[in-house]
Write a protein that holds these residues in place. Sequence first.
Motif, PDB file in Angstrom:
ATOM      1  N   GLY A  38     -16.844  42.266 -27.477  1.00  0.00           N
ATOM      2  CA  GLY A  38     -16.374  40.949 -27.887  1.00  0.00           C
ATOM      3  C   GLY A  38     -16.187  40.928 -29.386  1.00  0.00           C
ATOM      4  O   GLY A  38     -16.475  41.907 -30.076  1.00  0.00           O
ATOM      5  N   ALA A  39     -15.750  39.796 -29.916  1.00  0.00           N
ATOM      6  CA  ALA A  39     -15.514  39.649 -31.348  1.00  0.00           C
ATOM      7  C   ALA A  39     -16.799  39.885 -32.126  1.00  0.00           C
ATOM      8  O   ALA A  39     -17.896  39.589 -31.653  1.00  0.00           O
ATOM      9  CB  ALA A  39     -14.997  38.244 -31.638  1.00  0.00           C
ATOM     10  N   ALA A  45     -18.123  31.704 -39.200  1.00  0.00           N
ATOM     11  CA  ALA A  45     -16.665  31.706 -39.280  1.00  0.00           C
ATOM     12  C   ALA A  45     -16.061  31.309 -37.930  1.00  0.00           C
ATOM     13  O   ALA A  45     -15.109  30.534 -37.871  1.00  0.00           O
ATOM     14  CB  ALA A  45     -16.163  33.083 -39.708  1.00  0.00           C
ATOM     15  N   MET A  46     -16.608  31.840 -36.839  1.00  0.00           N
ATOM     16  CA  MET A  46     -16.092  31.497 -35.511  1.00  0.00           C
ATOM     17  C   MET A  46     -16.269  30.006 -35.244  1.00  0.00           C
ATOM     18  O   MET A  46     -15.388  29.353 -34.689  1.00  0.00           O
ATOM     19  CB  MET A  46     -16.815  32.323 -34.439  1.00  0.00           C
ATOM     20  N   SER A  95     -15.233  36.220 -21.773  1.00  0.00           N
ATOM     21  CA  SER A  95     -15.946  37.274 -22.482  1.00  0.00           C
ATOM     22  C   SER A  95     -16.295  38.307 -21.430  1.00  0.00           C
ATOM     23  O   SER A  95     -16.621  37.928 -20.313  1.00  0.00           O
ATOM     24  CB  SER A  95     -17.214  36.704 -23.124  1.00  0.00           C
ATOM     25  N   PRO A  96     -16.232  39.584 -21.715  1.00  0.00           N
ATOM     26  CA  PRO A  96     -15.764  40.278 -22.912  1.00  0.00           C
ATOM     27  C   PRO A  96     -14.252  40.199 -23.112  1.00  0.00           C
ATOM     28  O   PRO A  96     -13.536  39.741 -22.230  1.00  0.00           O
ATOM     29  CB  PRO A  96     -16.188  41.729 -22.657  1.00  0.00           C
ATOM     30  N   PRO A 150      -3.931  31.121 -35.240  1.00  0.00           N
ATOM     31  CA  PRO A 150      -4.162  29.726 -34.833  1.00  0.00           C
ATOM     32  C   PRO A 150      -3.542  29.439 -33.462  1.00  0.00           C
ATOM     33  O   PRO A 150      -2.555  30.078 -33.088  1.00  0.00           O
ATOM     34  CB  PRO A 150      -3.431  28.910 -35.909  1.00  0.00           C
ATOM     35  N   GLN A 180     -13.308  31.970 -26.431  1.00  0.00           N
ATOM     36  CA  GLN A 180     -14.764  31.859 -26.340  1.00  0.00           C
ATOM     37  C   GLN A 180     -15.179  30.558 -25.662  1.00  0.00           C
ATOM     38  O   GLN A 180     -16.091  30.551 -24.827  1.00  0.00           O
ATOM     39  CB  GLN A 180     -15.375  31.946 -27.747  1.00  0.00           C
ATOM     40  N   ASN A 181     -14.512  29.455 -26.027  1.00  0.00           N
ATOM     41  CA  ASN A 181     -14.873  28.166 -25.429  1.00  0.00           C
ATOM     42  C   ASN A 181     -14.570  28.148 -23.931  1.00  0.00           C
ATOM     43  O   ASN A 181     -15.208  27.413 -23.179  1.00  0.00           O
ATOM     44  CB  ASN A 181     -14.138  27.025 -26.130  1.00  0.00           C
ATOM     45  N   GLY A 231     -15.374  37.738 -37.040  1.00  0.00           N
ATOM     46  CA  GLY A 231     -14.814  36.401 -37.210  1.00  0.00           C
ATOM     47  C   GLY A 231     -13.861  36.241 -38.375  1.00  0.00           C
ATOM     48  O   GLY A 231     -13.413  35.137 -38.678  1.00  0.00           O
ATOM     49  N   CYS A 243      -8.901  36.126 -34.139  1.00  0.00           N
ATOM     50  CA  CYS A 243      -9.635  35.285 -35.096  1.00  0.00           C
ATOM     51  C   CYS A 243      -8.752  34.875 -36.262  1.00  0.00           C
ATOM     52  O   CYS A 243      -9.095  33.973 -37.014  1.00  0.00           O
ATOM     53  CB  CYS A 243     -10.895  35.988 -35.592  1.00  0.00           C
ATOM     54  N   PRO A 253     -20.964  41.871 -26.139  1.00  0.00           N
ATOM     55  CA  PRO A 253     -20.367  40.584 -26.499  1.00  0.00           C
ATOM     56  C   PRO A 253     -21.478  39.541 -26.644  1.00  0.00           C
ATOM     57  O   PRO A 253     -22.375  39.477 -25.808  1.00  0.00           O
ATOM     58  CB  PRO A 253     -19.477  40.258 -25.297  1.00  0.00           C
ATOM     59  N   GLY A 256     -20.203  35.844 -39.493  1.00  0.00           N
ATOM     60  CA  GLY A 256     -19.195  35.909 -38.432  1.00  0.00           C
ATOM     61  C   GLY A 256     -19.285  34.723 -37.483  1.00  0.00           C
ATOM     62  O   GLY A 256     -18.273  34.103 -37.161  1.00  0.00           O
ATOM     63  N   LEU A 259      -9.171  32.918 -30.821  1.00  0.00           N
ATOM     64  CA  LEU A 259     -10.490  33.463 -30.484  1.00  0.00           C
ATOM     65  C   LEU A 259     -11.419  32.357 -29.992  1.00  0.00           C
ATOM     66  O   LEU A 259     -12.079  32.501 -28.951  1.00  0.00           O
ATOM     67  CB  LEU A 259     -11.114  34.161 -31.703  1.00  0.00           C
ATOM     68  N   ALA A 260     -11.462  31.242 -30.722  1.00  0.00           N
ATOM     69  CA  ALA A 260     -12.342  30.143 -30.324  1.00  0.00           C
ATOM     70  C   ALA A 260     -11.930  29.602 -28.956  1.00  0.00           C
ATOM     71  O   ALA A 260     -12.789  29.268 -28.132  1.00  0.00           O
ATOM     72  CB  ALA A 260     -12.320  29.041 -31.373  1.00  0.00           C
ATOM     73  N   GLY A 313     -13.817  28.115 -36.968  1.00  0.00           N
ATOM     74  CA  GLY A 313     -12.533  28.315 -36.306  1.00  0.00           C
ATOM     75  C   GLY A 313     -12.433  27.573 -34.977  1.00  0.00           C
ATOM     76  O   GLY A 313     -11.455  27.736 -34.250  1.00  0.00           O
ATOM     77  N   GLY A 365      -5.696  23.575 -35.203  1.00  0.00           N
ATOM     78  CA  GLY A 365      -6.489  24.159 -36.281  1.00  0.00           C
ATOM     79  C   GLY A 365      -7.548  25.135 -35.802  1.00  0.00           C
ATOM     80  O   GLY A 365      -8.222  25.759 -36.605  1.00  0.00           O
ATOM     81  N   THR A 366      -7.736  25.246 -34.466  1.00  0.00           N
ATOM     82  CA  THR A 366      -8.689  26.244 -33.990  1.00  0.00           C
ATOM     83  C   THR A 366      -7.974  27.577 -33.807  1.00  0.00           C
ATOM     84  O   THR A 366      -6.750  27.658 -33.783  1.00  0.00           O
ATOM     85  CB  THR A 366      -9.374  25.837 -32.671  1.00  0.00           C
ATOM     86  N   THR A 367      -8.763  28.632 -33.687  1.00  0.00           N
ATOM     87  CA  THR A 367      -8.196  29.961 -33.503  1.00  0.00           C
ATOM     88  C   THR A 367      -8.091  30.277 -32.013  1.00  0.00           C
ATOM     89  O   THR A 367      -8.797  29.687 -31.178  1.00  0.00           O
ATOM     90  CB  THR A 367      -9.093  31.022 -34.143  1.00  0.00           C
TER      91      THR A 367
END
Lengths: 426, 84
Positions: free
Chosen positions: B41-42, A133-134, B29-30, B67, B24-25, B45, B64, A123, A130, B20-21, A137, B16-18
């Motif tokens: 992990g991703a 893109a993240m 992780s993982p 939304p 991650q934020n 994307g 990803c 990870p 990618g 996934l984000a 996002g 509007g964020t995913t």
Amino acid sequence: MTSEWEVVVVGAGPAGLTAALVAAQGGLQVLLLDAQPGPGGQIWRGAAAGQKGAAGDLLREVASHPAITVLSGAEVVAAEAGGRTHLLSVTSAAGLRHLHAERIILATGATERFLPFDGWTLPGVVGAGGLQAMHKGGLDVRGRRVVVAGSGPLLLAVAAGLRRAGARVLAVAEQASLPDVAAFGMAAARLPGKSREALALATGLLGVPYWADCAVVSAGGQDQLQSVTLRRGRREITLDCDWLAVGFGLVPETRVAALLGCPLDGAGAVQVSAWGATGVPGVYAAGEVCGIGGVDGALLEGFVAGCAASGQMERLRDAPRRAALQRRFQRVLERSFALRPDRLPTPSPTTVVCRCEDVRHGQLQPFTDWTAAKLQTRCGMGACQGRVCGPACETVYGWRFGGVRAPLAPLPLAHLLEDPSTLGPP
Amino acid sequence: MPELTLDGLRVTARPGTTVLAALQNAGLSPLRRSLSGEPRGALCGMGTCSECRAVVDGVTVRTCLTPVRNGQDVRRLLEVNRDF
Ligand SMILES: Cc1cc2nc3c(=O)[nH]c(=O)nc-3n(C[C@H](O)[C@H](O)[C@H](O)COP(=O)(O)OP(=O)(O)OC[C@H]3O[C@@H](n4cnc5c(N)ncnc54)[C@H](O)[C@@H]3O)c2cc1C
Ligand code: FES
């Protein structure tokens, strides 16, 4: 929603947006669909309709055109060419549905090529496009240490974008040689509008080391990426980082085209005439699905395919000249960033090649073709259906991936039970 | 701002964020373990690799492509201990 359309455009990137708009201007009812949550494609992901600039203008015009229906979060998972109408099966949160289209414009773009090396499954190791893109996002990269590596002009766009977003880009590591990169820069600068863009890029990257002739050796860390080791000449350098953004160019996304029976060219892109027509009557293609050439080529080809599909041949007068220019640029791009075996990462016998099924390099080495390897090891049979390991095996072993079958994405079992025909005969 | 739960942790995310984000934020992780137990992990994307799968409101999705929405319940595959 009706299931009969005069035109269905698959992919809402620059190519698909333009094609949809032009076809609608020609008087056709257009459905524009895309797997992403919103239109924009890879480069304009997350852009808002009406914001300043070309992306915002195009998105606004498409959104407000009465003859265009935009369907986001909808992925084509099966396709079949017919005589008068073609059939597309589309999955979305609403379930599975079948669409009939008199004409199809394929604008499915490209995916990144990933290559296996020790540690690439940690990870924190992500695609170069990618990571971009993240970030688009919503990923916060402020203050994070990023190494961008691999090959192609996308690395520069990504590095500049991440830096603008507050990331600390430690280095850009490119496998191509410096003269080749310079040759590309010169060719790009000769295209209208490109020199200003190149200058902005360069300014955005002031102070970031750009290493040509540079190979990725390995990524290190326990449960999470901690460092990356690169090789420049005979010297190895290890950099501590939070993200390794690594991609080796783009691969045309031809799966829907393959299901429709569109012939591909030697480079694995959809073959099209000067008017964007594929080998299948009523099916057109535009943008990076026809070859990797960036956003300007995608816009131009979208315009051509949109005109051709709606019979507006009078609007195409200037197109052949512009297309020739674009093709020349594309050839320089291919030549400049051609992958060089001595500068690519080398997997060890225990390096995972197929991430879905955990198939390792040592298990794949004895095979001479994709089908045998797939049958014996399950390489390419996992959730991604060979979308990641297919292009990797092509580069590492020279195998041509030939495993495209519906459904193109995993579907909820309920959808399949409702409609078993999607699977078709083997 | 949408408020959602990630492995039981309440977070807010910008519209509007995913998903996934959001994961991650939050430093989650993982996202899963591979067949042989490696952390993953991703990767892409953009919906290609399926490495970002997680269970959102009971359904396994590619995060990803998903939304954020108010009230979502997101659980990593690590957490639900289920995999395909
Ligand atoms: C991950 C990634 C990030 C990139 N980021 C940048 C960048 O920041 N800057 C830059 O200059 N260039 C970037 N590029 C290069 C970019 O591909 C081109 O410049 C440009 O976007 C190509 O336009 P297009 O319309 O041909 O395709 P794309 O913009 O790639 O659009 C294709 C669309 O088709 C959709 N699609 C594909 N298959 C299906 C299906 N089966 N069903 C439904 N929809 C489908 C995809 O979701 C996608 O939105 C990136 C490329 C990738 C792969
Ligand atoms: S990160 Fe690859 S599918 Fe989501």
